[in-house]
Write a protein that holds these residues in place. Structure first.
Motif, PDB file in Angstrom:
ATOM      1  N   CYS A   9     -42.542 100.567   5.301  1.00 46.95           N
ATOM      2  CA  CYS A   9     -42.334 101.158   3.894  1.00 46.95           C
ATOM      3  C   CYS A   9     -41.208 102.319   3.987  1.00 46.95           C
ATOM      4  N   LYS A  10     -41.958 103.050   4.963  1.00 46.23           N
ATOM      5  CA  LYS A  10     -40.847 104.438   5.107  1.00 46.23           C
ATOM      6  C   LYS A  10     -39.463 104.089   5.668  1.00 46.23           C
ATOM      7  N   HIS A  11     -39.179 103.124   6.592  1.00 48.52           N
ATOM      8  CA  HIS A  11     -38.138 102.656   7.010  1.00 48.52           C
ATOM      9  C   HIS A  11     -37.171 102.109   5.884  1.00 48.52           C
ATOM     10  N   SER A  13     -37.486 103.079   2.599  1.00 51.18           N
ATOM     11  CA  SER A  13     -37.708 103.864   1.620  1.00 51.18           C
ATOM     12  C   SER A  13     -38.454 103.254   0.554  1.00 51.18           C
ATOM     13  N   GLY A  14     -39.482 102.275   0.861  1.00 48.81           N
ATOM     14  CA  GLY A  14     -40.486 101.909  -0.062  1.00 48.81           C
ATOM     15  C   GLY A  14     -41.752 102.496  -0.137  1.00 48.81           C
ATOM     16  N   ARG A  15     -42.563 101.995  -0.634  1.00 44.36           N
ATOM     17  CA  ARG A  15     -44.054 102.837  -0.788  1.00 44.36           C
ATOM     18  C   ARG A  15     -44.974 101.346  -1.089  1.00 44.36           C
ATOM     19  N   GLU A  88     -40.404  99.262  -4.917  1.00 47.74           N
ATOM     20  CA  GLU A  88     -39.294 100.240  -4.979  1.00 47.74           C
ATOM     21  C   GLU A  88     -39.643 101.472  -6.222  1.00 47.74           C
TER      22      GLU A  88
END
Length: 88
Positions: A9-11, A13-15, A88
């Motif tokens: 997720c971080k890579h 830019s997700g969550r 996103e």
């Protein structure tokens, strides 16, 4: 798995979804599955889907999941199966 999912997720830019968001997805599961079927995509499964409780420390300690067969919340350990949404 959950730890890896959080890194992915971080890579990108997700969550992970919040509890309210995952419950909205669960409530619309039939409609979403119909749309996925029409697109030839895999359907949502009756499994545990990971979400964030909104507290980073708690998320590090526990894996919060909503079971898509029952709509019940579960705390999953590292031996449990979990699927994840990247939002996103």
């Amino acid at each position: 798995f959950p730890g890896d999912i959080r890194e992915i997720c971080k890579h990108f830019s997700g969550r992970l979804p919040t509890e309210a968001e995952i419950k909205q997805i669960f409530e619309k599961k039939a409609m979403i599955c119909n749309n996925l079927l029409e697109c030839g995509e895999p359907l949502l499964q009756d499994r545990r889907y990971l979400y964030t409780c909104g507290d980073a420390l708690q998320d590090d300690l526990y894996n919060y999941c909503l079971h898509f067969a029952t709509g019940e919340t579960h705390l999953a350990d590292c031996d449990d199966y979990a699927s994840a949404f990247l939002v996103e």
